[in-house]
Design an enzyme around this catalytic site. Structure first.
Site, PDB file in Angstrom:
ATOM      1  N   LYS A   6      42.551 108.774 -72.669  1.00 43.51           N
ATOM      2  CA  LYS A   6      42.915 107.782 -72.115  1.00 43.51           C
ATOM      3  C   LYS A   6      41.925 106.745 -71.532  1.00 43.51           C
ATOM      4  O   LYS A   6      42.299 105.541 -71.491  1.00 43.51           O
ATOM      5  CB  LYS A   6      44.258 108.190 -71.120  1.00 43.51           C
ATOM      6  CG  LYS A   6      45.320 108.981 -71.676  1.00 43.51           C
ATOM      7  CD  LYS A   6      46.382 107.963 -72.280  1.00 43.51           C
ATOM      8  CE  LYS A   6      47.538 108.452 -72.759  1.00 43.51           C
ATOM      9  NZ  LYS A   6      48.699 107.599 -73.130  1.00 43.51           N
TER      10      LYS A   6
ATOM     11  N   SER B  61      43.447 116.636 -76.958  1.00 41.54           N
ATOM     12  CA  SER B  61      43.443 115.166 -76.165  1.00 41.54           C
ATOM     13  C   SER B  61      43.104 115.211 -74.749  1.00 41.54           C
ATOM     14  O   SER B  61      42.796 114.324 -74.175  1.00 41.54           O
ATOM     15  CB  SER B  61      44.985 114.571 -76.301  1.00 41.54           C
ATOM     16  OG  SER B  61      45.948 115.620 -75.788  1.00 41.54           O
TER      17      SER B  61
END
Length: 424
Positions: A62, A317
């Site tokens: 992110k 992720s």
């Protein structure tokens, strides 16, 4: 159709914009390893490569989109400050960027966000950010953040439905193609709001069009799957919040339009299976991941035959997992595997009933892991909530038969989630 949605339909990230993003974020974002997994390569008879975004400074990808967006803002907007809503990882990316760029940030997070993610957000942001916990879901926090944005004139940093954010996440695609020694046949990537897959799928469709792009989302929050089925963005009325990094009620408009065109498949993975992958990664490879970080690997079973002999990339992720969730993760994994079972057991109110249950109903390898009983003197039988862990899922049928034969069977709770969660 309103003008915003019309614009969203036309937007596609260009390779030039993605390359500009890669240059913009290069000084603060790590080029994470594309590492071969011996464990999964052997299991699936394929070359399984893990893109280790869990090794970023903020322990998730992110940071790419957040930093790309904030660092591209004009100076006058940076002086006003920024605001975002996030279930955790985007919040940390925004906090990190605010600290680096000396920009004030307000970050709304759901009250249900794991404490570890809240603390990390505060740590990365330092004096430059204010964290506000409000709402039970990301969507609740989002609505509150938008009100705050309008009131104080801040710039909103969307976690996924934003062009600069999508282009920042797309840099992962560039890195994978640079790092891979051979053509990539499949890419499996997690999907929440869709920013990551909108970005990397565009890069692959331009530079490696034969690569199949597989999106993966949790069964309890199938927002993209539902939208693709309906042919339009739909908002789910209820979602399972366990996979907090990917549990959204509504995907982004831009992301939906891109994914609708680029994705080769969407897979929904049960939360229990995701939990088992978390445990496997820790026990077998010493890799710590959060639920969303385990989703791509969890989907490999669905393509076990297709990927044999192929080059496959799974995007890991993020690793922002709170250790206090370990017990719940193990419990969900056992339930999914058919090893842990809960019953209401009807015990005759006489001496020796429990001894008979243990000796003549339980199998030799069965274990009682939960027991709640209240004696009722005015009844012949007293109910107890009993949790039983089996050695083998195949032992379940015979166990139930013995319970019924000996008149201990009351009710099976695993398939009654509302009652089950209330009692256990």
């Amino acid at each position: 159709m309103n003008m915003l949605l019309e614009k969203d339909r036309k937007y596609k990230p260009t390779l030039e914009a993605v390359k500009e993003a890669a240059e913009r974020i290069s000084k603060v974002v790590l080029k994470t390893p594309l590492a071969a997994s011996f464990t999964y390569s052997k299991r699936y008879e394929a070359s399984i490569l893990l893109k280790r975004e869990d090794l970023q400074q903020v322990r998730s990808y992110k940071i790419r989109g957040a930093y790309n967006k904030i660092s591209s803002l004009p100076e006058d907007q940076l002086k006003k400050g920024v605001i975002c809503a996030s279930a955790g990882n985007h919040a940390q990316g925004v906090a990190f960027a605010c600290n680096k760029l000396h920009t004030k940030g307000v970050i709304y997070m759901p009250i249900t966000t794991p404490r570890q993610k809240v603390q990390q957000t505060q740590m990365f942001g330092g004096e430059w950010v204010e964290v506000i916990l409000k709402g039970d879901t990301f969507d609740d926090s989002f609505k509150n953040a938008m009100k705050h944005k309008e009131k104080f004139g801040l710039v909103f940093i969307h976690p996924f439905d934003d062009e600069k954010v999508i282009e920042g996440q797309a840099t992962i695609g560039l890195e994978i193609l640079e790092q891979a020694d051979s053509p990539i046949d499949y890419v499996f990537a997690p999907l929440g709001g869709g920013g990551l897959l909108a970005g990397i799928s565009t890069v692959f469709k331009r530079l490696s069009p034969n690569t199949k792009i597989i999106g993966v989302e949790p069964s309890g929050a199938p927002s993209m799957t539902s939208s693709l089925k309906e042919g339009k963005v739909v908002e789910l009325s209820e979602i399972e919040r366990f996979v907090d990094g990917a549990a959204v009620q509504k995907v982004g408009n831009r992301n939906f339009e891109i994914c609708k065109e680029n994705l080769d498949d969407m897979i929904c993975i049960p939360e229990g299976k995701i939990c088992q992958t978390i445990l496997d990664l820790y026990n077998q490879d010493a890799i710590v991941v959060e639920p969303a970080g385990a989703m791509a690997i969890s989907a490999l079973d669905s393509y076990a035959e297709e990927i044999k002999g192929k080059n496959v990339v799974c995007i890991v992720s993020g690793s922002n997992n709170d250790i206090t969730r370990t017990a719940e993760i193990k419990e969900r994994a056992l339930l999914y595997a058919g090893i842990k079972h809960y019953f209401i057991v009807s015990f005759p109110q006489r001496a020796g009933a429990l001894k008979e249950f243990v000796a003549k109903v339980l199998g030799p390898n069965d274990d009682i892991t939960h027991f709640e009983y209240s004696k009722k003197h005015h009844r012949e039988n007293g109910p107890a909530v009993v949790g039983i862990e089996l050695n083998d899922p195949a032992d379940f049928g015979p166990l139930v038969e013995r319970m019924k034969k000996k008149n201990f069977y009351g009710e099976y709770l695993n398939d009654k989630p509302n009652l089950f969660q209330f009692l256990v």
